[in-house]
Design a protein around this motif. Structure first.
Motif, PDB file in Angstrom:
ATOM      1  N   UNK A 418     -40.238 -18.133  37.658  1.00 22.01           N
ATOM      2  CA  UNK A 418     -40.763 -19.474  37.387  1.00 22.01           C
ATOM      3  C   UNK A 418     -40.459 -19.809  35.925  1.00 22.01           C
ATOM      4  N   UNK A 419     -39.348 -20.503  35.718  1.00 18.78           N
ATOM      5  CA  UNK A 419     -38.907 -20.836  34.370  1.00 18.78           C
ATOM      6  C   UNK A 419     -39.089 -22.325  34.086  1.00 18.78           C
ATOM      7  N   UNK A 420     -38.996 -22.662  32.832  1.00 18.00           N
ATOM      8  CA  UNK A 420     -38.945 -24.068  32.441  1.00 18.00           C
ATOM      9  C   UNK A 420     -38.105 -24.170  31.177  1.00 18.00           C
ATOM     10  N   UNK A 421     -37.507 -25.323  30.975  1.00 19.89           N
ATOM     11  CA  UNK A 421     -36.707 -25.535  29.773  1.00 19.89           C
ATOM     12  C   UNK A 421     -37.623 -26.006  28.651  1.00 19.89           C
ATOM     13  N   UNK A 422     -37.314 -25.590  27.447  1.00 19.67           N
ATOM     14  CA  UNK A 422     -38.122 -25.967  26.283  1.00 19.67           C
ATOM     15  C   UNK A 422     -37.709 -27.368  25.852  1.00 19.67           C
ATOM     16  N   UNK A 423     -38.620 -28.322  25.963  1.00 17.22           N
ATOM     17  CA  UNK A 423     -38.313 -29.699  25.585  1.00 17.22           C
ATOM     18  C   UNK A 423     -38.304 -29.842  24.069  1.00 17.22           C
ATOM     19  N   UNK A 552     -49.467 -17.364  21.783  1.00 17.26           N
ATOM     20  CA  UNK A 552     -49.634 -17.713  23.190  1.00 17.26           C
ATOM     21  C   UNK A 552     -48.592 -18.748  23.619  1.00 17.26           C
ATOM     22  N   UNK A 553     -48.430 -19.812  22.812  1.00 15.50           N
ATOM     23  CA  UNK A 553     -47.487 -20.876  23.156  1.00 15.50           C
ATOM     24  C   UNK A 553     -46.040 -20.414  23.034  1.00 15.50           C
ATOM     25  N   UNK A 554     -45.767 -19.599  22.038  1.00 15.42           N
ATOM     26  CA  UNK A 554     -44.402 -19.118  21.832  1.00 15.42           C
ATOM     27  C   UNK A 554     -43.977 -18.175  22.955  1.00 15.42           C
ATOM     28  N   UNK A 555     -44.871 -17.258  23.338  1.00 14.39           N
ATOM     29  CA  UNK A 555     -44.549 -16.295  24.394  1.00 14.39           C
ATOM     30  C   UNK A 555     -44.296 -16.979  25.728  1.00 14.39           C
ATOM     31  N   UNK A 556     -44.985 -18.102  25.956  1.00 16.02           N
ATOM     32  CA  UNK A 556     -44.923 -18.744  27.262  1.00 16.02           C
ATOM     33  C   UNK A 556     -44.099 -20.032  27.279  1.00 16.02           C
ATOM     34  N   UNK A 557     -43.343 -20.288  26.232  1.00 12.78           N
ATOM     35  CA  UNK A 557     -42.646 -21.569  26.132  1.00 12.78           C
ATOM     36  C   UNK A 557     -41.561 -21.733  27.189  1.00 12.78           C
ATOM     37  N   UNK A 558     -40.975 -20.645  27.675  1.00 14.10           N
ATOM     38  CA  UNK A 558     -39.908 -20.747  28.668  1.00 14.10           C
ATOM     39  C   UNK A 558     -40.356 -20.300  30.053  1.00 14.10           C
ATOM     40  N   UNK A 559     -41.656 -20.100  30.209  1.00 16.39           N
ATOM     41  CA  UNK A 559     -42.198 -19.620  31.482  1.00 16.39           C
ATOM     42  C   UNK A 559     -43.189 -20.643  32.020  1.00 16.39           C
ATOM     43  N   UNK A 560     -43.051 -20.995  33.292  1.00 15.94           N
ATOM     44  CA  UNK A 560     -43.957 -21.958  33.922  1.00 15.94           C
ATOM     45  C   UNK A 560     -45.135 -21.208  34.535  1.00 15.94           C
ATOM     46  N   UNK A 561     -46.239 -21.131  33.791  1.00 14.80           N
ATOM     47  CA  UNK A 561     -47.411 -20.396  34.268  1.00 14.80           C
ATOM     48  C   UNK A 561     -48.090 -21.114  35.431  1.00 14.80           C
ATOM     49  N   UNK A 562     -47.996 -22.445  35.443  1.00 14.38           N
ATOM     50  CA  UNK A 562     -48.751 -23.220  36.424  1.00 14.38           C
ATOM     51  C   UNK A 562     -48.313 -23.016  37.859  1.00 14.38           C
ATOM     52  N   UNK A 563     -47.020 -22.785  38.091  1.00 17.77           N
ATOM     53  CA  UNK A 563     -46.507 -22.676  39.460  1.00 17.77           C
ATOM     54  C   UNK A 563     -47.159 -21.526  40.215  1.00 17.77           C
ATOM     55  N   UNK A 564     -47.255 -20.373  39.562  1.00 19.15           N
ATOM     56  CA  UNK A 564     -47.869 -19.220  40.233  1.00 19.15           C
ATOM     57  C   UNK A 564     -49.369 -19.421  40.411  1.00 19.15           C
ATOM     58  N   UNK A 565     -50.013 -20.116  39.470  1.00 23.59           N
ATOM     59  CA  UNK A 565     -51.443 -20.413  39.629  1.00 23.59           C
ATOM     60  C   UNK A 565     -51.685 -21.298  40.847  1.00 23.59           C
ATOM     61  N   UNK A 566     -50.844 -22.292  41.017  1.00 24.45           N
ATOM     62  CA  UNK A 566     -51.035 -23.271  42.087  1.00 24.45           C
ATOM     63  C   UNK A 566     -50.679 -22.691  43.449  1.00 24.45           C
ATOM     64  N   UNK A 567     -49.601 -21.905  43.521  1.00 21.84           N
ATOM     65  CA  UNK A 567     -49.020 -21.571  44.823  1.00 21.84           C
ATOM     66  C   UNK A 567     -49.012 -20.095  45.211  1.00 21.84           C
TER      67      UNK A 567
END
Length: 614
Positions: A418-423, A552-567
């Motif tokens: 579960x990745x995300x791009x850093x805006x 916390x924000x730096x470690x998780x900037x490229x990881x989508x934590x919400x997807x696993x929480x939701x699904x």
């Protein structure tokens, strides 16, 4: 079941601003003008037009559909001869006008939204009121797509009532169509499905649905069943692993491919995967892996690079050292090499395997089991194993507990890819946070020096806080902007009001920065060094908290934590852990998740994700 159907976005209002083509202004039809306006609204530095690699694909797809809307024989034929500057200037000015809305206008918009919510946002299901989720039909526009989608830039057409099929109870009245002169495409009374409205969109030619909201009782039951099946898998996982490990050396090629694919799904949480059309993104899963996705290392006999585009065009890229998994890993490696041998790069690795066969095999071991359940099981099991114990958390404060939870969540997200791009905005926020930490440390050093000077009786060079002149300027600018906004009648006046508001916000930002620079200083030089020491203690705690937030924000900037929480992660694991470590659930679950998983909130602190006793 009874509901009001679906709400539709407002009809497009033509502005008649011409488009410049080959140096001449061209008036467009209403439909063509709407599509051209969508393009003009795109930011030049955005992900569509700002990507030099992918912008040509976006423009090509856009122009193909735009020419269809323009019609045969229209003079606009060559995208490169279109000058978008005039239309782009117009759309920019309209955005400025919209942003200058008065409080009364904002209140009117809010009232309209509430009225729409009241009309379409509730459904009567088995005598109970339930919230409806996405009751407004999607806006038409230009398709973006995730990642490098081959259809990016195509026109997503406006959906009309005639394209919709409605599903409701036999005794319920047919909802009134909200658009005059139109009617619903079809109605049905099927209690075996959970959708209220469905239609087929034109880009992917897939069905879209209006469903009950995530916190509805039906959705809650579906979620409970999903996580219940995952916990049931925990009781079968030993037998499943024994089965595929035993078949890794089977004489049957089909059995060996099944066993090898099961290992990848189990250990790396790969999706099953299926075939895609030629005009769809080249996303794959385990069953559709090709030879080109495996790169065998020349430096290590047991390391292999696995790289492919997964769901939503998110890239899966890992170096797998099969030696880390003992004899089982080496057997899997031998099989993969054997399956790839003699094949072209574009050929399937598992040519004897498809998702239906794999799921049928799993259901022979555990009734109702599909490979998809493995991701839910692995995500939940990983979260439970990675969360620290209550004893480890006993002396920590809430922010530190949140970091510990996010670290466990991050490992699940990495497992599930579960990745995300850093805006740009996200990176800007991280840079600002780093600057804030650096400033706090500088201020602390000045406080320490100040304490020594006061103790030595030399206060001549001790700085004191001054009134920030920018604060008064910002307040004056705010009053001016509000006066302009409330008195604006014409578009020109509204644009002027918006620019005045932007000036005020910039002044306010600068004033806040100036105040922060001297936040550690005293109005008057303190005579007692203990006062300075107390402030040093305060600043030490500020630094600790900000560094924790930054980490916390730096470690998780490229990881989508919400997807696993939701699904994927059983919410009861999180709720029980929060109770054990005395962390308020709202620190890790937003309101929407607490509503979605309200059925999980009552679990006791000692609840565990385990196989049911039966």
């Amino acid at each position: 079941m009874e509901h009001a159907g679906a709400s539709f976005p407002p009809e497009y209002v033509q502005h008649r601003m011409p488009l410049t083509y080959d140096g001449e202004e061209v008036q467009l039809s209403k439909a063509a003008e709407e599509v051209a306006t969508w393009y003009a609204e795109l930011p030049l530095d955005g992900p569509q037009l700002g990507d030099p690699e992918w912008a040509p694909t976006f423009n090509k797809n856009f122009m193909t559909d735009f020419k269809k809307i323009l019609g045969k024989g229209h003079r606009i034929k060559d995208f490169n001869k279109i000058d978008w500057s005039g239309l782009r200037s117009y759309t920019t000015s309209k955005k400025l006008v919209k942003r200058s809305a008065t409080d009364e206008e904002k209140a009117e918009v809010k009232a309209e939204k509430q009225a729409t919510q009241a009309q379409f946002g509730l459904a009567l299901v088995d005598g109970h009121l339930e919230k409806v989720g996405n009751f407004t039909i999607e806006l038409p526009g230009l398709f973006r797509g995730r990642g490098k989608h081959p259809k990016t830039g195509k026109v997503k057409q406006r959906v009309l009532p005639e394209q919709l099929s409605l599903n409701f109870g036999e005794e319920a009245a047919v909802p009134i169509c909200p658009i005059d002169g139109h009617g619903w495409g079809a109605v049905q009374h099927d209690p075996s499905v959970t959708w209220l409205v469905t239609w087929r969109e034109n880009i992917m030619e897939a069905n879209k649905y209006v469903m009950l909201a995530a916190m509805s009782s039906l959705k809650g039951k579906s979620d409970r069943d999903k996580y219940g099946k995952a916990s049931k898998l925990k009781g079968y996982i030993g037998a499943i692993r024994d089965n595929y490990r035993g078949n890794l050396q089977s004489r049957s090629g089909e059995e060996r491919q099944m066993a090898t694919a099961m290992w990848l799904i189990d250990i790396y949480a790969l999706r099953v995967g299926g075939e895609k059309g030629e005009d769809e993104a080249d996303t794959v899963g385990c069953c559709s892996l090709r030879v080109e996705h495996f790169t065998f290392s020349t430096q290590s006999e047991t390391a292999v690079d696995l790289e492919f585009l997964g769901k939503d065009s998110m890239r899966f890229k890992q170096t797998i050292d099969f030696a880390n998994y003992g004899n089982v890993g080496l057997k899997v490696l031998r099989n993969i090499k054997d399956f790839c041998k003699g094949k072209r790069k574009n050929e399937d690795v598992f040519e004897f395997l498809n998702p239906s066969m794999l799921n049928a095999h799993l259901q022979s071991i555990m009734p109702g089991l599909t490979a998809k359940v493995f991701r839910t099981y692995n995500a939940s099991e990983t979260l439970q194993n990675e969360l620290p114990s209550a004893e480890d958390m006993r002396r920590l404060q809430d922010p530190e507990k949140v970091v510990a939870y996010n670290e466990a969540n991050r490992k699940v997200a990495i497992l599930c890819n579960h990745q995300k791009t850093v805006s740009a905005a996200q990176q800007e926020g991280l840079d600002a946070l780093q600057g804030k930490v650096a400033m706090l440390k500088k201020q602390k050093r000045e406080l320490q020096a100040m304490k020594k000077k006061i103790e030595a009786g030399d206060t001549s060079s001790v700085r004191t806080a001054n009134d920030v002149a920018l604060v008064a300027r910002a307040e004056a600018a705010k009053a001016k902007a509000e006066k302009l906004r409330n008195s604006a009648k014409t578009d020109e006046q509204r644009i002027k009001a918006t620019k005045a508001t932007e000036e005020w916000r910039e002044l306010r930002k600068r004033a806040a920065a100036e105040k922060f620079k001297q936040a550690h200083l005293f109005k008057n030089v303190p005579s007692d060094p203990k006062k300075v020491q107390a402030r040093i203690v305060t600043w030490t705690e500020k630094i600790r908290k900000q560094e924790l937030t930054l980490q916390n924000k730096s470690d998780n900037k490229e990881v989508a934590l919400g997807t696993s929480k939701i699904n994927y992660m059983d919410p009861r694991i999180t709720v029980a852990w929060c109770k054990r470590v005395e962390l308020p659930i709202e620190r890790v679950f937003a309101r929407t998740l607490r509503d979605k998983f309200n059925w999980a909130m009552a679990v006791p602190p000692d609840w565990r994700f385990e196989a049911p006793d039966n």
